[in-house]
Design a protein around this motif. Structure first.
Motif, PDB file in Angstrom:
ATOM      1  N   SER A 286      44.498  37.552  51.758  1.00 35.02           N
ATOM      2  CA  SER A 286      44.217  36.107  51.660  1.00 35.02           C
ATOM      3  C   SER A 286      42.748  35.827  51.444  1.00 35.02           C
ATOM      4  CB  SER A 286      44.633  35.361  52.930  1.00 35.02           C
ATOM      5  OG  SER A 286      46.004  35.354  53.069  1.00 35.02           O
ATOM      6  N   SER A 287      42.060  36.682  50.748  1.00 36.83           N
ATOM      7  CA  SER A 287      40.634  36.420  50.538  1.00 36.83           C
ATOM      8  C   SER A 287      40.201  36.845  49.146  1.00 36.83           C
ATOM      9  CB  SER A 287      39.812  37.161  51.593  1.00 36.83           C
ATOM     10  OG  SER A 287      38.453  37.158  51.233  1.00 36.83           O
ATOM     11  N   SER A 288      39.764  35.854  48.347  1.00 38.16           N
ATOM     12  CA  SER A 288      39.283  36.191  47.000  1.00 38.16           C
ATOM     13  C   SER A 288      38.024  37.029  47.082  1.00 38.16           C
ATOM     14  CB  SER A 288      38.927  34.939  46.207  1.00 38.16           C
ATOM     15  OG  SER A 288      39.929  34.008  46.221  1.00 38.16           O
ATOM     16  N   THR A 325      44.081  27.011  45.419  1.00 37.72           N
ATOM     17  CA  THR A 325      43.646  26.220  46.570  1.00 37.72           C
ATOM     18  C   THR A 325      43.651  24.729  46.239  1.00 37.72           C
ATOM     19  OG1 THR A 325      42.307  28.043  47.356  1.00 37.72           O
ATOM     20  CG2 THR A 325      41.717  25.864  48.162  1.00 37.72           C
ATOM     21  N   ALA A 364      35.226  28.443  51.050  1.00 39.52           N
ATOM     22  CA  ALA A 364      34.800  29.838  51.046  1.00 39.52           C
ATOM     23  C   ALA A 364      35.999  30.690  50.656  1.00 39.52           C
ATOM     24  CB  ALA A 364      34.314  30.227  52.427  1.00 39.52           C
ATOM     25  N   VAL A 366      37.717  32.957  51.797  1.00 36.38           N
ATOM     26  CA  VAL A 366      38.218  33.704  52.960  1.00 36.38           C
ATOM     27  C   VAL A 366      39.521  33.075  53.452  1.00 36.38           C
ATOM     28  CG1 VAL A 366      35.911  34.420  53.691  1.00 36.38           C
ATOM     29  CG2 VAL A 366      36.849  32.286  54.547  1.00 36.38           C
ATOM     30  N   PRO A 367      40.278  33.780  54.294  1.00 35.11           N
ATOM     31  CA  PRO A 367      41.567  33.225  54.725  1.00 35.11           C
ATOM     32  C   PRO A 367      41.427  31.858  55.389  1.00 35.11           C
ATOM     33  CG  PRO A 367      41.394  35.514  55.376  1.00 35.11           C
ATOM     34  CD  PRO A 367      40.063  35.127  54.809  1.00 35.11           C
ATOM     35  N   GLY A 368      42.296  30.943  54.997  1.00 32.78           N
ATOM     36  CA  GLY A 368      42.359  29.646  55.670  1.00 32.78           C
ATOM     37  C   GLY A 368      41.300  28.638  55.270  1.00 32.78           C
ATOM     38  N   ALA A 369      40.362  29.025  54.419  1.00 33.50           N
ATOM     39  CA  ALA A 369      39.262  28.118  54.085  1.00 33.50           C
ATOM     40  C   ALA A 369      39.768  26.855  53.396  1.00 33.50           C
ATOM     41  CB  ALA A 369      38.247  28.823  53.202  1.00 33.50           C
ATOM     42  N   GLY A 370      40.784  27.018  52.560  1.00 36.76           N
ATOM     43  CA  GLY A 370      41.309  25.878  51.818  1.00 36.76           C
ATOM     44  C   GLY A 370      41.837  24.803  52.745  1.00 36.76           C
ATOM     45  N   ARG A 402      48.321  31.359  47.304  1.00 40.40           N
ATOM     46  CA  ARG A 402      47.313  30.639  46.512  1.00 40.40           C
ATOM     47  C   ARG A 402      46.127  31.544  46.194  1.00 40.40           C
ATOM     48  NH1 ARG A 402      46.781  27.420  51.768  1.00 40.40           N
ATOM     49  NH2 ARG A 402      44.746  27.981  52.596  1.00 40.40           N
ATOM     50  N   THR A 403      45.864  32.511  47.084  1.00 38.44           N
ATOM     51  CA  THR A 403      44.767  33.440  46.792  1.00 38.44           C
ATOM     52  C   THR A 403      45.103  34.288  45.559  1.00 38.44           C
ATOM     53  OG1 THR A 403      44.334  33.503  49.160  1.00 38.44           O
ATOM     54  CG2 THR A 403      43.227  35.150  47.828  1.00 38.44           C
ATOM     55  N   ASN A 406      44.336  32.125  42.739  1.00 37.58           N
ATOM     56  CA  ASN A 406      42.885  31.986  42.580  1.00 37.58           C
ATOM     57  C   ASN A 406      42.305  33.133  41.760  1.00 37.58           C
ATOM     58  OD1 ASN A 406      42.941  29.675  44.101  1.00 37.58           O
ATOM     59  ND2 ASN A 406      42.181  30.621  45.982  1.00 37.58           N
TER      60      ASN A 406
HETATM   61  N1  ASP Z   1      42.124  32.168  50.929  1.00 34.66           N
HETATM   62  C1  ASP Z   1      41.725  31.520  49.712  1.00 34.66           C
HETATM   63  C2  ASP Z   1      40.858  32.449  48.899  1.00 34.66           C
HETATM   64  O1  ASP Z   1      40.180  33.280  49.438  1.00 34.66           O
HETATM   65  C3  ASP Z   1      41.015  30.257  49.958  1.00 34.66           C
HETATM   66  C4  ASP Z   1      41.988  29.285  50.585  1.00 34.66           C
HETATM   67  O2  ASP Z   1      42.682  28.585  49.838  1.00 34.66           O
HETATM   68  O3  ASP Z   1      42.078  29.238  51.803  1.00 34.66           O
HETATM   69  O4  ASP Z   1      40.834  32.359  47.695  1.00 34.66           O
END
Ligand code: ASP
Length: 438
Positions: A286-288, A325, A364, A366-370, A402-403, A406
Motif C-alpha cells: 500500500s505504498s507507492s 487515490t 504522501a 504511504v499506507p492510508g495517506a489518501g 488504489r496504490t 497509482n
Molecule cells: N497508499 C497510497 C499510495 O501510496 C496513497 C493512499 O491513497 O493512501 O499511493
C-alpha cells in the motif's frame, strides 16, 4: 543441476497466496497473537527496508536524471509534459469516480440510525487523524513544497515533495555550471546510483517472504477485529467499495490502455505483464514510495523506458500523481454526503474535482495517506469529517487497490513521455515481447 529461475512476480504472488492461506488457518486455529507477534514483524521489516531506500533513491535518481538532460529547456519541456499529463489523468480519474458513485449511490443503502451508530462508534479512530486542513491558507500547499531545512525534510518520509524540490534545484544548478566543474559530483552521484540500485536488488530478494508476512497479518487483523461490524455495514459499505473498485478497473482497463496505445508502441498485455512485479508489491505494501524502486526497474528493463525519463518522471509521479487515490477521494466524499442526506450541487462536485486533485498531490505515498487527506475534500464542500470513521473498516483493501492504480498511472505516463521524447527503447520492447511475454 537444473537451475530454474522463477520470475519475481510469481514468487511474490505465491507469497501473497501463502499469506492468505496462513492467515485464514491462523484465524480458525486461534493463532491471532502468534501471527501478530512473530509473523507481522517480518512484514514491517520488509516495508522499512523499502522505505529506507526511498529518500536516497529519489535524491540520487533525480539529480542523476536531471543532470543527464544537459540543458534546461529539455528539462522544462519534459517537466511540463509530465505534469500536464499527470493532471489530465487525475482529473479523468476523479470524473470517473464521480460518475460511477452518482450512478450506484451507495450511501442511500444504509439506514439513517445505523449510520449514526457507526459514526459514534468509530469517532475515536478519527481523533487520531490530524486535520491537515485546519487554519491553512489556500496557498499552503505551495509553501509546503519548499523545505526550510533540507536535512529535516530528508528525515521524514512524508516530506518527499520537499526532497524532490531540493533535488530538482540541485540538478538544475548542475546543468547551469560548466561540465568540468561538476564532474566530480556527477561521478559521485552516478556511483551512488549504482550502489542504491544494488541495495534494492538485495532487498527485493526477500520480497516474497515480506509479502507473505504482510498479507498473513492483514488477513488475521481484518478477519479478527471488525468482521461483525463489517457484516452489519455490508450492504452500504460493500456497494461503496464496489464503486471504488469499478472506477479503478475503468482506469486500468480503459484509460491506461488508451494512453499506452495512442502514445507508445507497447502492447497493453506487455505493459501489464512487465509491470506486474511492481503492481503486486504496490498491492502488498500500500505504498507507492516503497514500490518506487521496483516501478523504476520494471519500466526500464521490461518496458524500455530510458533512465533519463524514468528517473525523473517516476519519482515525481509516486509523489504527486495518484489517480487511484483521487478517484477514491471523490467516491468517498459523495458516499458520505449521501449518508448525511446532502445532495451535492454541480458546483460542489466541481469543487470536489479541484480539491481531490490537490489532496491527491499532497497525499504522501504511504499506507492510508489518501484517507487522511480526504479531510480536505470533505471540508471543502461541508461534509462532516467524522464521516471518515464510517469508511475505516474497508479502507485497507481499497488502499491496496488504489496504490496499484497509482503506480500503473505513473508508469503509463512514463512510457508516453518516453515515447514522445524518443526515449523508448523499441528494440528492447520487441525483444522482451518475443522472449518474456510471447
Ligand atoms: N497508499 C497510497 C499510495 O501510496 C496513497 C493512499 O491513497 O493512501 O499511493
Amino acid at each position: 543441476m537444473i537451475k530454474t529461475k522463477v520470475p519475481l512476480h510469481w514468487l511474490i504472488l505465491f507469497g501473497m497466496g501463502a499469506g492468505v492461506v496462513f492467515g485464514l488457518v491462523a484465524v480458525l486455529a486461534g493463532w491471532h497473537a502468534f501471527t501478530i507477534d512473530w509473523i507481522k514483524p517480518w512484514g514491517t521489516i520488509f516495508i522499512r527496508l523499502l522505505k529506507l531506500i526511498a529518500v536516497p533513491l529519489i535524491i540520487v535518481s533525480l539529480i542523476n536524471g536531471i543532470s543527464n538532460l544537459n540543458d534546461v529547456s529539455k528539462l522544462s519541456r519534459i517537466g511540463l509534459k509530465t505534469i500536464s499529463l499527470y493532471l489530465v489523468t487525475t482529473v479523468i480519474a476523479i470524473t470517473i469516480g464521480l460518475l460511477v458513485v452518482n450512478l450506484t449511490r451507495p450511501g442511500k443503502v444504509l439506514p439513517a440510525e445505523k449510520a449514526l451508530e457507526f459514526q459514534q462508534r468509530y469517532a475515536a479512530n478519527v481523533q487520531n487523524t490530524p486535520d491537515t486542513s485546519a487554519e491553512e491558507g489556500p496557498l499552503q500547499f505551495i509553501i509546503d513544497v519548499v523545505p526550510d531545512n533540507v536535512f529535516r525534510a530528508m528525515t521524514e518520509n512524508t516530506a518527499m515533495l520537499q526532497v524532490i524540490f531540493f533535488s530538482v534545484l540541485f540538478g538544475i544548478a548542475m546543468i547551469l555550471i560548466p561540465q568540468e566543474k561538476t564532474r566530480p559530483v556527477k561521478l559521485f552521484i552516478e556511483s551512488l546510483n549504482e550502489i542504491v540500485l544494488q541495495m534494492i536488488h538485495l532487498i527485493m530478494k526477500i520480497a516474497p517472504y515480506g509479502v507473505f508476512a504482510l498479507i498473513a497479518a492483514i488477513t488475521v487483523e481484518v478477519a479478527g477485529d471488525q468482521i461483525a461490524d463489517t457484516a452489519a455495514l455490508f450492504g452500504s459499505l460493500g456497494l461503496y467499495a464496489l464503486t471504488v473498485i469499478i472506477g479503478l478497473l475503468l482506469m486500468v482497463f480503459v484509460i491506461y490502455p488508451l494512453i499506452i496505445s495512442s502514445f507508445t508502441v507497447i502492447g497493453f498485455k506487455q505493459f501489464i505483464k512487465g509491470l506486474a512485479p511492481a503492481q503486486l508489491l504496490a498491492f502488498s505494501t500500500s505504498s507507492s514510495a516503497a514500490t518506487l524502486p521496483v516501478t523504476m526497474e520494471c519500466c526500464e528493463e521490461n518496458l524500455g523506458v530510458k533512465k533519463e525519463v524514468s528517473s525523473f518522471v517516476l519519482p515525481l509521479g509516486a509523489t504527486i500523481n495518484m489517480d487511484g487515490t483521487s478517484l477514491y477521494q471523490a467516491v468517498a466524499a459523495v458516499f458520505l454526503a449521501q449518508i448525511y442526506g446532502m445532495d451535492l450541487s454541480l458546483g460542489q462536485q466541481l469543487t470536489i474535482i479541484l480539491t481531490a486533485t490537490l489532496a491527491s498531490i499532497g497525499s504522501a505515498a504511504v499506507p492510508g495517506a489518501g484517507m487522511i487527506m480526504l479531510v480536505i475534500v470533505l471540508g471543502s464542500v461541508g461534509i462532516p469529517t467524522e464521516g471518515i470513521a464510517l469508511i475505516f473498516a474497508v479502507d485497507r483493501p481499497l488502499d491496496m487497490l488504489r496504490t496499484v492504480v497509482n503506480i500503473t498511472g505513473d508508469s503509463s505516463i512514463a512510457c508516453a513521455v518516453a515515447h514522445t521524447e524518443n526515449k523508448l527503447d523499441e528494440a528492447l520492447i520487441i525483444e522482451n515481447k518475443e522472449n518474456l511475454y510471447p
